[in-house]
Design a protein around this motif. Structure first.
Motif, PDB file in Angstrom:
ATOM      1  N   GLU A 171       1.122  -1.003   0.428  1.00  0.00           N
ATOM      2  CA  GLU A 171       0.016  -0.382   0.219  1.00  0.00           C
ATOM      3  C   GLU A 171       0.719   0.974   0.054  1.00  0.00           C
ATOM      4  OE1 GLU A 171      -2.703  -3.370   1.541  1.00  0.00           O
ATOM      5  OE2 GLU A 171      -0.525  -2.266   1.865  1.00  0.00           O
ATOM      6  N   LEU A 172       1.876   0.642   0.666  1.00  0.00           N
ATOM      7  CA  LEU A 172       3.163   2.055   0.748  1.00  0.00           C
ATOM      8  C   LEU A 172       3.700   1.931  -0.523  1.00  0.00           C
ATOM      9  CD1 LEU A 172       2.917   2.255   4.231  1.00  0.00           C
ATOM     10  CD2 LEU A 172       2.114   3.987   3.112  1.00  0.00           C
ATOM     11  N   THR A 173       4.890   3.136  -1.156  1.00  0.00           N
ATOM     12  CA  THR A 173       5.145   2.949  -2.352  1.00  0.00           C
ATOM     13  C   THR A 173       6.903   4.070  -2.440  1.00  0.00           C
ATOM     14  OG1 THR A 173       5.073   4.619  -3.465  1.00  0.00           O
ATOM     15  CG2 THR A 173       3.859   2.494  -3.797  1.00  0.00           C
ATOM     16  N   GLY A 174       7.980   3.876  -2.379  1.00  0.00           N
ATOM     17  CA  GLY A 174       8.956   5.233  -2.773  1.00  0.00           C
ATOM     18  C   GLY A 174       8.310   5.797  -4.128  1.00  0.00           C
ATOM     19  N   HIS A 175       8.962   7.193  -4.403  1.00  0.00           N
ATOM     20  CA  HIS A 175       8.397   7.774  -4.496  1.00  0.00           C
ATOM     21  C   HIS A 175       9.765   8.810  -5.773  1.00  0.00           C
ATOM     22  CE1 HIS A 175       9.994  10.267  -1.572  1.00  0.00           C
ATOM     23  NE2 HIS A 175       9.827   9.428  -0.643  1.00  0.00           N
ATOM     24  N   GLY A 176       9.066   9.948  -6.565  1.00  0.00           N
ATOM     25  CA  GLY A 176      10.524  10.271  -7.180  1.00  0.00           C
ATOM     26  C   GLY A 176      10.511  11.813  -6.403  1.00  0.00           C
ATOM     27  N   ILE A 177      11.458  12.701  -6.217  1.00  0.00           N
ATOM     28  CA  ILE A 177      12.079  13.747  -5.642  1.00  0.00           C
ATOM     29  C   ILE A 177      12.473  14.562  -6.239  1.00  0.00           C
ATOM     30  CG2 ILE A 177      13.946  11.998  -4.554  1.00  0.00           C
ATOM     31  CD1 ILE A 177      13.520  13.475  -1.829  1.00  0.00           C
ATOM     32  N   GLY A 178      12.119  15.719  -5.556  1.00  0.00           N
ATOM     33  CA  GLY A 178      13.308  16.820  -6.909  1.00  0.00           C
ATOM     34  C   GLY A 178      13.008  18.345  -5.236  1.00  0.00           C
ATOM     35  N   HIS A 179      12.706  19.640  -5.814  1.00  0.00           N
ATOM     36  CA  HIS A 179      11.661  20.353  -5.566  1.00  0.00           C
ATOM     37  C   HIS A 179      10.814  19.837  -4.613  1.00  0.00           C
ATOM     38  CE1 HIS A 179      13.707  23.544  -7.914  1.00  0.00           C
ATOM     39  NE2 HIS A 179      13.275  23.190  -8.917  1.00  0.00           N
ATOM     40  N   GLU A 180       9.898  18.737  -4.921  1.00  0.00           N
ATOM     41  CA  GLU A 180       9.148  18.549  -3.865  1.00  0.00           C
ATOM     42  C   GLU A 180       9.252  17.472  -3.435  1.00  0.00           C
ATOM     43  OE1 GLU A 180       6.302  20.270  -2.471  1.00  0.00           O
ATOM     44  OE2 GLU A 180       7.184  21.523  -4.692  1.00  0.00           O
ATOM     45  N   MET A 181       9.442  16.519  -1.773  1.00  0.00           N
ATOM     46  CA  MET A 181       9.676  15.789  -1.126  1.00  0.00           C
ATOM     47  C   MET A 181       8.674  14.324  -2.261  1.00  0.00           C
ATOM     48  SD  MET A 181       9.401  14.579   2.377  1.00  0.00           S
ATOM     49  CE  MET A 181       7.862  14.601   2.689  1.00  0.00           C
ATOM     50  N   HIS A 182       7.783  14.183  -2.332  1.00  0.00           N
ATOM     51  CA  HIS A 182       7.075  13.772  -3.101  1.00  0.00           C
ATOM     52  C   HIS A 182       6.389  13.739  -4.292  1.00  0.00           C
ATOM     53  CE1 HIS A 182       5.839  11.646   0.703  1.00  0.00           C
ATOM     54  NE2 HIS A 182       6.602  11.063   0.706  1.00  0.00           N
ATOM     55  N   GLU A 183       6.982  13.551  -5.723  1.00  0.00           N
ATOM     56  CA  GLU A 183       7.033  13.911  -7.227  1.00  0.00           C
ATOM     57  C   GLU A 183       6.635  12.019  -7.900  1.00  0.00           C
ATOM     58  OE1 GLU A 183      10.171  17.488  -7.862  1.00  0.00           O
ATOM     59  OE2 GLU A 183      10.363  15.908  -8.651  1.00  0.00           O
ATOM     60  N   ASP A 184       6.654  12.322  -8.825  1.00  0.00           N
ATOM     61  CA  ASP A 184       6.276  11.096 -10.015  1.00  0.00           C
ATOM     62  C   ASP A 184       7.696  10.357 -10.338  1.00  0.00           C
ATOM     63  OD1 ASP A 184       3.437  11.152 -10.486  1.00  0.00           O
ATOM     64  OD2 ASP A 184       3.258  12.410 -11.814  1.00  0.00           O
ATOM     65  N   PRO A 185       7.734   9.219 -10.246  1.00  0.00           N
ATOM     66  CA  PRO A 185       6.526   8.434 -10.277  1.00  0.00           C
ATOM     67  C   PRO A 185       6.943   7.670  -8.919  1.00  0.00           C
ATOM     68  CG  PRO A 185       8.855   7.114 -10.738  1.00  0.00           C
ATOM     69  CD  PRO A 185       9.137   8.703 -11.141  1.00  0.00           C
TER      70      PRO A 185
END
Length: 266
Positions: A171-185
């Motif tokens: 139900e929980l995943t890793g994530h993209g990151i950059g200017h925002e903590m949670h980005e795609d994908p």
């Protein structure tokens, strides 16, 4: 889905933010022992991050199920998988494990990493869970190279953990990151090799296996943040932020500071 590729200058700024996360986890490693409360650890982290010119990205993070996150780190003890809220009445005991997830924003970019610590002497079977989860993180990172697919990361994590008969939280995943903590994908910890989007150089992602000793089923606690295992057995969580490269991923965060203090316990 919109995935932002980072320039070399942006990756350098992300490297700095993630370096501070590693230093913060190393500072916390000095204080993790029986009798310490998770709220005390939160105060140490908050002060350390701010003293280094950054802000903790977790504090005030919005929750679709309730109020904003009240603390600067997540402190997940034993059967808590993720998002444990630091509290004055959560006192670490001999034999506990605690996953500390930490995020910073520095010069407009985010860092994010998690490490699961031992509190005193921990049972061998729990150490094995931690060892396998940490190994799975690096198995996933090995697949985070340009030309591979997102599912290659997911499959590597799942295969390594399920071979040891552990549960993979879905139900929980890793994530993209950059200017925002949670980005795609989103970066799941289970999947099939060759599935998912094509990985490209310049993508920055947070890979974070969340692994249970027993069944993979989880539930959300009454505080609307804390996620626990349904069977009450312990869970482990490790996370690195990485930049996708050609040939070999670059790990932007670091466990070096933790290992200098804690040593390689498992």
């Amino acid at each position: 889905m919109k995935v932002f590729l980072k320039t070399e200058d942006e990756i350098e700024l992300m490297r700095q933010a993630n370096r501070l996360v590693g230093q913060t986890l190393g500072e916390l490693a000095r204080h993790i022992k029986p009798g310490v409360t998770t709220l005390q650890l939160d105060k140490i982290a908050d002060e350390f991050i701010r003293d280094h010119g950054a802000v903790p990205t977790f504090k005030g993070f919005p929750n679709p199920y309730g109020g904003p996150f009240p603390a600067s780190i997540c402190t997940s003890v034993n059967d808590v998988v993720v998002h444990g809220v630091p509290r004055s009445d959560t006192v670490l005991q001999e034999g506990d494990i605690i996953s500390i997830d930490c995020g910073t924003r520095l010069n407009g970019f985010c860092g994010d990493s998690c490490y699961t610590f031992c509190v005193g002497e921990v049972a061998d079977d729990v150490k094995q869970l931690l060892r396998t989860t940490r190994e799975a993180l690096y198995k996933g990172i090995e697949q985070a190279v340009a030309g591979h697919h997102l599912g290659d990361i997911s499959h590597a994590v799942q295969q390594h953990c399920e071979a040891q008969h552990y549960g993979i939280v879905r139900e929980l995943t890793g994530h993209g990151i950059g200017h925002e903590m949670h980005e795609d994908p989103q970066v799941p910890n289970y999947g099939r090799r060759g599935n998912g989007i094509l990985l490209k150089a310049g993508m920055c992602i947070a890979i974070e296996p969340m692994v249970t000793q027993g069944e993979r089923l989880i539930y959300l606690d009454a505080d609307r943040w804390t996620v626990r295992t349904c069977d009450g057995k312990p869970a482990a969580h490790f996370e690195h932020t990485v930049a996708v490269r050609r040939g070999q991923a670059e790990i932007l965060s670091s466990f070096d500071e933790v290992l200098q203090i804690e040593g390689n316990l498992y």
